[in-house]
Design a protein around this motif. Structure first.
Motif, PDB file in Angstrom:
ATOM      1  N   PRO A   1       0.843  -1.205   0.000  1.00 51.33           N
ATOM      2  CA  PRO A   1       0.000   0.000   0.000  1.00 51.33           C
ATOM      3  C   PRO A   1       0.877   1.253   0.000  1.00 51.33           C
ATOM      4  N   GLU A   2       0.311   2.352  -0.488  1.00 58.46           N
ATOM      5  CA  GLU A   2       1.047   3.610  -0.515  1.00 58.46           C
ATOM      6  C   GLU A   2       0.556   4.594   0.546  1.00 58.46           C
ATOM      7  N   MET A   3      -0.463   4.190   1.306  1.00 60.09           N
ATOM      8  CA  MET A   3      -0.967   5.084   2.365  1.00 60.09           C
ATOM      9  C   MET A   3      -1.518   4.245   3.516  1.00 60.09           C
ATOM     10  N   ASN A   4      -1.623   4.852   4.673  1.00 61.45           N
ATOM     11  CA  ASN A   4      -2.203   4.196   5.838  1.00 61.45           C
ATOM     12  C   ASN A   4      -3.720   4.179   5.724  1.00 61.45           C
ATOM     13  N   GLY A   5      -4.317   3.142   6.305  1.00 61.06           N
ATOM     14  CA  GLY A   5      -5.768   3.098   6.333  1.00 61.06           C
ATOM     15  C   GLY A   5      -6.297   1.684   6.349  1.00 61.06           C
ATOM     16  N   THR A   6      -7.584   1.590   6.424  1.00 57.12           N
ATOM     17  CA  THR A   6      -8.259   0.295   6.447  1.00 57.12           C
ATOM     18  C   THR A   6      -8.479  -0.182   5.011  1.00 57.12           C
TER      19      THR A   6
ATOM     20  N   VAL B   1     -10.617  -8.473  -6.343  1.00 57.23           N
ATOM     21  CA  VAL B   1     -10.127  -9.646  -7.095  1.00 57.23           C
ATOM     22  C   VAL B   1     -10.041 -10.855  -6.166  1.00 57.23           C
ATOM     23  N   LYS B   2      -9.864 -12.016  -6.802  1.00 63.88           N
ATOM     24  CA  LYS B   2      -9.692 -13.263  -6.067  1.00 63.88           C
ATOM     25  C   LYS B   2      -8.351 -13.891  -6.426  1.00 63.88           C
TER      26      LYS B   2
ATOM     27  N   LEU C   1      -7.381  -3.239  -8.007  1.00 64.20           N
ATOM     28  CA  LEU C   1      -7.363  -4.470  -7.209  1.00 64.20           C
ATOM     29  C   LEU C   1      -8.047  -4.289  -5.862  1.00 64.20           C
ATOM     30  N   ALA C   2      -7.841  -3.111  -5.236  1.00 67.76           N
ATOM     31  CA  ALA C   2      -8.422  -2.860  -3.912  1.00 67.76           C
ATOM     32  C   ALA C   2      -8.392  -1.361  -3.642  1.00 67.76           C
ATOM     33  N   THR C   3      -9.214  -0.936  -2.658  1.00 71.62           N
ATOM     34  CA  THR C   3      -9.214   0.460  -2.219  1.00 71.62           C
ATOM     35  C   THR C   3      -9.006   0.516  -0.719  1.00 71.62           C
TER      36      THR C   3
ATOM     37  N   ILE D   1      -3.541 -13.252  -2.032  1.00 68.40           N
ATOM     38  CA  ILE D   1      -4.108 -12.078  -1.349  1.00 68.40           C
ATOM     39  C   ILE D   1      -3.655 -12.182   0.100  1.00 68.40           C
ATOM     40  N   ILE D   2      -2.711 -11.324   0.449  1.00 72.66           N
ATOM     41  CA  ILE D   2      -2.038 -11.464   1.742  1.00 72.66           C
ATOM     42  C   ILE D   2      -2.850 -10.827   2.873  1.00 72.66           C
ATOM     43  N   GLN D   3      -3.488  -9.689   2.606  1.00 72.58           N
ATOM     44  CA  GLN D   3      -4.272  -8.992   3.634  1.00 72.58           C
ATOM     45  C   GLN D   3      -5.758  -9.093   3.316  1.00 72.58           C
ATOM     46  N   GLU D   4      -6.518  -9.411   4.318  1.00 73.10           N
ATOM     47  CA  GLU D   4      -7.959  -9.556   4.137  1.00 73.10           C
ATOM     48  C   GLU D   4      -8.643  -8.190   4.182  1.00 73.10           C
ATOM     49  N   GLN D   5      -9.811  -8.126   3.591  1.00 76.63           N
ATOM     50  CA  GLN D   5     -10.609  -6.904   3.607  1.00 76.63           C
ATOM     51  C   GLN D   5     -10.921  -6.515   5.049  1.00 76.63           C
ATOM     52  N   GLY D   6     -10.751  -5.224   5.360  1.00 73.94           N
ATOM     53  CA  GLY D   6     -10.979  -4.738   6.722  1.00 73.94           C
ATOM     54  C   GLY D   6      -9.711  -4.618   7.543  1.00 73.94           C
ATOM     55  N   THR D   7      -8.597  -5.110   7.045  1.00 79.98           N
ATOM     56  CA  THR D   7      -7.323  -5.015   7.748  1.00 79.98           C
ATOM     57  C   THR D   7      -6.750  -3.607   7.613  1.00 79.98           C
TER      58      THR D   7
END
Length: 387
Positions: free
Chosen positions: A104-109, A115-116, A127-129, A207-213
């Motif tokens: 990631p390029e920024m901090n946050g949830t 994607v799968k 891929l993700a936000t 996918i190393i980090q799950e959604q909500g991490t």
């Protein structure tokens, strides 16, 4: 043995001449007729000479037969030109230059993952936000201010062009508009960091980090692993003494022990650096992967064509011997004007070896007959029989 045979044969002849009995000769002697005795003796002597001649002929035939059976039996091969390709056998690993972890390029949830694992993605695909923490709202406000600043600037510009108003008002409006434009661009750049996009076309391997991490670029927390399996290669360390033979474009046979599959490829790149630790240079071998069953770090055995000769003389290694001085030699068939077939010892120089075949550089010519089987049991000028 020959004398016993001759004596028995002579007795049989004498018996046949006496009408089946020794009495005939004894009767002839008893008669005392010397003329008849002399005639009989001459007759037997003549038959004896004929028998001796036949026995001598039989002996010579038997002797010739015995000599033939004592000759060394050999097989030969005729020297011909044929193509020869030498392959350097090495081991390497499958690699890809597009096998990366996406951070990631920024901090946050991690707000949303789109994607799968195992999904194919294209370069630039979202891929993700990451939750932007209200940055999008700030950007909306800045864009509103930008629109106002633009309108003000354009009006001041028209007035200034009509010589209405002061120059300082025009410059202030221009500066304000440019400053807000810069703020909008900066905010857009920061907000774009909340979107994680594919850096190249490939497959989402993990996918190393799950959604909500909660993610952060500071602690090295990767979110995805993306791999491109269509641009793969095998990295091989080649000893420096093969630097002239292993060049770009050379044919390579690649075998994957795990897949039990062989492909034909070529050298696509050679390193310009010699590793001082192992005196080798690295070679890249292209790997077509249409089936996508070849994975990074897969072990491969490669055979690189480092030498070719379309007019080579090849001889089985088993027929070549070496003397105490280190000279290599083999035996040729020497057919002279006589009917005798003898052996000729010939010193040779050899080149490359591939499997059981050796390239002969000097010493023999096209059409020569080389002793193959029996080569270890013959010597110079020995008479042999070819089977």
């Amino acid at each position: 043995m020959k004398n016993i045979f001759f004596s028995m044969l002579l007795l049989l002849i004498l018996a046949s001449c006496g009408n089946g009995s020794n009495q005939s000769i004894e009767s002839l002697i008893a008669e005392g007729n010397l003329e008849k005795v002399k005639i009989k003796k001459d007759e037997l002597t003549e038959k004896q000479r004929a028998l001796n001649k036949e026995i001598k002929l039989l002996d010579s035939t038997l002797k010739a037969g015995n000599t033939e059976s004592k000759l060394a039996l050999v097989t030969t091969l005729k020297v011909v030109e044929q193509p020869f390709n030498h392959f350097l056998e090495l081991q390497g690993n499958v690699m890809t230059k597009q096998n990366v972890l996406i951070y990631p390029e920024m901090n946050g949830t991690l707000y949303k993952v789109y994607v799968k694992e195992g999904e194919s993605v294209k370069k630039g695909q979202l891929l993700a936000t990451i939750d932007d923490g209200g940055m999008s709202s700030q950007l909306t406000q800045l864009k509103t201010q930008e629109a106002l600043a633009k309108t003000t600037y354009e009006r001041q510009k028209r007035l200034w062009e009509q010589k209405i108003g002061s120059e300082i008002q025009f410059l202030q409006a221009q500066t304000n508009y440019e400053a807000i434009q810069s703020s909008v661009a900066q905010a857009e750049s920061q907000l774009a960091k909340s979107n994680i996009r594919a850096p190249f076309t490939g497959i989402i391997d993990d996918i190393i980090q799950e959604q909500g991490t909660v993610v952060s670029p500071v602690n090295g927390m990767a979110v995805f692993r993306i791999i491109n399996l269509s641009n793969m290669y095998i990295a091989v360390d080649v000893p420096e003494n093969h630097i002239n033979g292993v060049t770009v474009g050379k044919e390579v046979k690649v075998y994957f022990p795990v897949l039990r599959d062989t492909i034909i490829s070529e050298v696509r790149q050679t390193s310009n650096f010699i590793d001082p630790t192992n005196r080798s240079f690295q070679v890249e071998i292209a790997v077509p992967n249409k089936e996508r069953n070849i994975k990074p770090n897969l072990t491969a055995r490669v055979k690189i064509n480092d030498y070719s000769n379309n007019q080579a003389i090849l001889i089985p290694q088993s027929v070549i011997s070496e003397n105490a001085e280190g000279e290599q030699y083999l035996y040729l068939i020497n057919k002279g004007e006589s009917s005798r077939t003898t052996v000729k010892k010939q010193t040779i120089t050899t080149g490359q070896t591939q499997g059981d075949m050796v390239e002969i550089l000097t010493g023999i010519n096209i059409g020569d007959e080389v002793i193959k089987e029996g080569a270890r049991n013959v010597k110079e000028n020995q008479e042999v029989k070819i089977i």
